[in-house]
Design a protein around this motif. Structure first.
Motif, PDB file in Angstrom:
ATOM      1  N   VAL A 330       0.868  -1.161  -0.044  1.00  0.00           N
ATOM      2  CA  VAL A 330       0.095  -0.107   0.103  1.00  0.00           C
ATOM      3  C   VAL A 330       0.857   1.279   0.044  1.00  0.00           C
ATOM      4  O   VAL A 330       1.959   1.449   0.927  1.00  0.00           O
ATOM      5  CB  VAL A 330      -0.841   0.036   1.133  1.00  0.00           C
ATOM      6  N   THR A 331       0.613   2.066  -0.914  1.00  0.00           N
ATOM      7  CA  THR A 331       1.564   3.312  -1.040  1.00  0.00           C
ATOM      8  C   THR A 331       0.810   4.474  -0.955  1.00  0.00           C
ATOM      9  O   THR A 331      -0.225   4.454  -1.123  1.00  0.00           O
ATOM     10  CB  THR A 331       2.234   3.150  -2.601  1.00  0.00           C
ATOM     11  N   GLY A 332       1.449   5.484  -0.616  1.00  0.00           N
ATOM     12  CA  GLY A 332       1.067   6.890  -0.695  1.00  0.00           C
ATOM     13  C   GLY A 332       1.644   7.779   0.456  1.00  0.00           C
ATOM     14  O   GLY A 332       2.441   7.117   1.171  1.00  0.00           O
ATOM     15  N   GLY A 401       5.590  -2.272   8.866  1.00  0.00           N
ATOM     16  CA  GLY A 401       5.197  -1.015   8.907  1.00  0.00           C
ATOM     17  C   GLY A 401       5.738  -0.119   7.687  1.00  0.00           C
ATOM     18  O   GLY A 401       4.710   0.529   6.896  1.00  0.00           O
ATOM     19  N   GLU A 402       6.736  -0.490   7.305  1.00  0.00           N
ATOM     20  CA  GLU A 402       7.318   0.531   5.976  1.00  0.00           C
ATOM     21  C   GLU A 402       8.591  -0.248   5.411  1.00  0.00           C
ATOM     22  O   GLU A 402       9.272  -0.960   6.206  1.00  0.00           O
ATOM     23  CB  GLU A 402       7.688   1.781   6.545  1.00  0.00           C
ATOM     24  N   LEU A 426       4.833   1.684   1.522  1.00  0.00           N
ATOM     25  CA  LEU A 426       5.963   2.219   0.778  1.00  0.00           C
ATOM     26  C   LEU A 426       5.681   3.699   0.423  1.00  0.00           C
ATOM     27  O   LEU A 426       4.437   4.043   0.267  1.00  0.00           O
ATOM     28  CB  LEU A 426       6.519   1.543  -0.615  1.00  0.00           C
ATOM     29  N   HIS A 427       6.457   4.652   0.229  1.00  0.00           N
ATOM     30  CA  HIS A 427       6.225   5.980  -0.242  1.00  0.00           C
ATOM     31  C   HIS A 427       6.506   6.288  -1.457  1.00  0.00           C
ATOM     32  O   HIS A 427       7.650   6.564  -1.877  1.00  0.00           O
ATOM     33  CB  HIS A 427       7.076   7.034   0.732  1.00  0.00           C
ATOM     34  N   THR A 434       5.863   1.922  -7.873  1.00  0.00           N
ATOM     35  CA  THR A 434       6.169   1.238  -6.560  1.00  0.00           C
ATOM     36  C   THR A 434       7.114   0.235  -7.052  1.00  0.00           C
ATOM     37  O   THR A 434       8.229  -0.183  -6.652  1.00  0.00           O
ATOM     38  CB  THR A 434       4.922   0.558  -6.089  1.00  0.00           C
ATOM     39  N   VAL A 435       6.882  -0.256  -8.382  1.00  0.00           N
ATOM     40  CA  VAL A 435       7.536  -1.379  -9.023  1.00  0.00           C
ATOM     41  C   VAL A 435       9.048  -0.948  -9.119  1.00  0.00           C
ATOM     42  O   VAL A 435      10.221  -1.466  -8.840  1.00  0.00           O
ATOM     43  CB  VAL A 435       6.929  -2.074 -10.139  1.00  0.00           C
ATOM     44  N   THR A 436       9.141   0.038  -9.705  1.00  0.00           N
ATOM     45  CA  THR A 436      10.415   0.812 -10.132  1.00  0.00           C
ATOM     46  C   THR A 436      11.380   1.026  -8.947  1.00  0.00           C
ATOM     47  O   THR A 436      12.422   0.964  -8.805  1.00  0.00           O
ATOM     48  CB  THR A 436      10.431   2.058 -10.947  1.00  0.00           C
ATOM     49  N   ARG A 437      10.482   1.569  -7.818  1.00  0.00           N
ATOM     50  CA  ARG A 437      11.065   1.719  -6.630  1.00  0.00           C
ATOM     51  C   ARG A 437      11.909   0.620  -5.966  1.00  0.00           C
ATOM     52  O   ARG A 437      12.962   0.762  -5.403  1.00  0.00           O
ATOM     53  CB  ARG A 437      10.133   2.501  -5.443  1.00  0.00           C
ATOM     54  N   LEU A 438      11.160  -0.439  -5.981  1.00  0.00           N
ATOM     55  CA  LEU A 438      11.744  -1.862  -5.678  1.00  0.00           C
ATOM     56  C   LEU A 438      13.071  -2.204  -6.206  1.00  0.00           C
ATOM     57  O   LEU A 438      13.934  -2.649  -5.731  1.00  0.00           O
ATOM     58  CB  LEU A 438      10.543  -2.825  -5.656  1.00  0.00           C
TER      59      LEU A 438
END
Length: 616
Positions: A330-332, A401-402, A426-427, A434-438
């Motif tokens: 869950v991101t935001g 949590g994060e 994730l922020h 989110t995929v590219t952040r991972l």
């Protein structure tokens, strides 16, 4: 006191089930909610919409052989109210209605609580005649009639202003002041009463945070309500040290230390509710700023549909969290409701046959049946350390949590691939990003593609006040912010028939007549647009309450293939939209069409999507 046959809540509930007034699964659902928020079973049955309050009250009256009253048709005499102290009325949920000679008629919600009737007889010196009232309505009427917080605070401020000359003032530069001197100041009755009034008033107004701020020549108290700060009062500046120290004593902080930030907690009991306040102090130029986060379990809503998630999105989320293994993210941004969404998902899969473990920073709400761990980085109890320990505790479901770093991400991915369901946050700005952040963290594409079940991005927007809602037509400048023109068709915005049908079915009363005519070929200029004029209910803002926007990307073969190819976020987003995903901006458009929120709110909280470029 009138003789009354007492019937316990369990017996009444069993009778309701036998008579077919309420279903057994509805009772089970309300019981779970009662364990979560500490409120009664009957109250939660009504609040969750599982039973009509009037029907429930009549059924309880029959079983208890007690007369019932409809408080919505009853005008309470202020002189009668004074017979019962506000503290007793709120604590036991009783309301004096009328006096007839030596008999006082009192409304109660719990027919089995006869002990309070004896207390009332002793306090009032009257014979007590109890009548039954619906618990939700009774609570509302009690709060309305005994709610003198504003008057009390005004009176308190006046009292404090009159006492200013008698109070020893501690300026911010007096670092050598003793703790005993500060403690002596905060015991002053008006200071104690003012702080208590602020804490209770904020809860009644539905605030999420209280800000106590020090400036050169004034103090300011603000509440954050529905995501926006509102000023509520300006206490006398000379009481700055006493008020700050009072907060610190309640939170068990060091009142003599004013040079470094401190964190603590306050727990207060209001009626039959326990409210937690997370306290943070911060040294500023003219004194310490105190911010209190209000953690009111009674306001914790674990039903995502109440926040406005679209049926398809909710179905996909539930499908993802029902899998025995994999990862759901869950991101935001901060304050977008990520934790509430995760709690909601966990509550739906929290069964006796699974071991659920969470690591949180901080633990905001205690959930029954879930093992929750507080992260403490100062002693090495990080998310990664907690996650490693969880894997030795025979878990089925893990919530982190994060995901902040490669170590935490790597352990979470491995856990998801080895038979555990992992939920985390994730922020990032959108689900595809989110995929590219991972991948940017250093995680391998094949691991990410295999582990991910679903990514959900979300935002919170403010709802239009239902008391002053009115239809209007936005100008080209407003639409320009959304990167469309009045001639843009919904088909051009890449909506689907399914999305339009969903909006048509769940539109508000005001928007429904317009939505019946909306199709994919409808132009933006033909859509219904609403806003609030401003009224007393919404403090002249035109907005009251909040609504979620959701972007749910369910992982399928096409998206997993793109991740393995290490493509950019834009290509992932385009493919997800083709597969039926609603972006945050698209979900926002639906909420505007339904008459729930404003175009301005959607533009402010979401960024222009791929489909916006197609129509520019």
């Amino acid at each position: 006191m009138a003789a009354t046959a007492s019937a316990g809540p369990e017996r009444i509930t069993e009778q309701l089930i036998r008579e077919g007034i309420v279903a057994k699964d509805a009772v089970d659902k309300a019981q779970r909610e009662s364990k979560s928020n500490g409120l009664s079973l009957h109250y939660n049955l009504i609040k969750l919409g599982l039973i009509d309050e009037v029907a429930l009250t009549k059924a309880i009256a029959r079983t208890s052989r007690m007369p019932a009253v409809d408080l919505t048709r009853f005008e309470v005499d202020p002189r009668i109210l004074k017979l019962v102290p506000a503290e007793l009325a709120v604590k036991h949920q009783v309301l004096p209605l009328k006096r007839d000679g030596r008999t006082l008629t009192v409304a109660i919600a719990d027919a089995s609580n006869l002990g309070v009737l004896e207390d009332l007889k002793f306090i009032t010196r009257y014979d007590i005649f109890p009548v039954l009232a619906g618990e939700v309505t009774l609570r509302s009427v009690i709060e309305k009639n005994y709610d003198s917080t504003d008057t009390a605070m005004t009176s308190l401020l006046a009292d404090i202003a009159g006492l200013e000359g008698d109070v020893e003032v501690v300026e911010e530069h007096e670092e050598d002041v003793s703790a005993a001197a500060l403690a002596a100041q905060v015991d002053d009755a008006p200071v104690v009463k003012l702080i208590n009034a602020i804490l209770t008033d904020a809860v009644k107004r539905g605030a999420s945070d209280i800000h106590f701020e020090c400036f050169e020549h004034e103090l300011r108290v603000r509440y954050r309500i529905d995501g926006a700060l509102q000023e509520v009062m300006k206490p006398p500046p000379k009481l700055k040290a006493a008020l700050i120290s009072r907060f610190k004593i309640m939170a068990q902080l060091n009142i003599a230390e004013r040079r470094v930030p401190q964190d603590g907690r306050i727990k207060l009991k209001m009626g039959n509710k326990v409210i937690d306040y997370r306290v943070s102090t911060l040294p500023t130029l003219f004194g310490e700023k105190v911010v209190l986060r209000i953690l009111d379990k009674g306001n914790l809503t674990l039903e995502l549909e109440k926040f406005g998630i679209e049926p398809r999105a909710e179905r996909e989320l539930m499908e993802a969290v029902s899998n025995p293994y994999g990862m759901v993210l869950v991101t935001g941004p901060t304050g977008s409701g990520k934790t509430t969404t995760l709690y909601s998902a966990l509550s739906k899969i929290n069964n006796i046959d699974v071991n659920i473990m969470t690591s949180e920073d901080p633990v905001e709400y205690n959930l029954f049946g879930i093992n929750q761990v507080q992260v403490r980085s100062d002693i090495g109890m990080t998310f990664a350390a907690a996650l490693k320990a969880f894997l030795r505790q025979d878990p089925n479901i893990i919530m982190v949590g994060e995901i902040r770093d490669l170590e935490t991400g790597g352990i979470a991915i491995k856990a998801a691939l080895t038979g555990h369901l992992v939920l985390s946050t994730l922020h990032t700005n959108s689900a595809p990003e989110t995929v590219t952040r991972l991948l940017d963290m250093g995680l391998e594409p094949f691991n990410v593609a295999s582990a991910l079940n679903l990514v959900l991005a979300q935002r919170l927007v403010r709802r239009i006040c239902k008391h002053c809602k009115t239809k209007y037509q936005p100008d080209e400048l407003e639409l320009g912010g959304a990167k469309v023109t009045t001639g843009t068709r919904l088909r051009d915005l890449r909506f689907t028939e399914e999305a339009i049908a969903s909006a048509r079915e769940t539109a508000t009363v005001e928007a429904k007549p317009y939505m019946e005519q909306v199709t994919l070929d409808s132009c933006v200029g033909d859509l219904p647009f609403f806003k609030g004029r401003g009224c007393d209910e919404c403090a002249d803002t035109g907005l009251k309450g909040r609504q979620g926007l959701y972007e749910v990307m369910l992982m399928g073969p096409e998206l997993r293939k793109l991740i393995l190819q290490n493509v950019g976020a834009q290509e992932i987003k385009d493919t997800a939209i083709q597969l039926g995903m609603l972006t945050l901006r698209m979900d926002g458009w639906l909420k505007v069409m339904k008459g729930i929120t404003t175009l301005e709110q959607v533009i402010r909280e979401t960024s222009a999507d791929t489909q916006s470029r197609d129509v520019e």
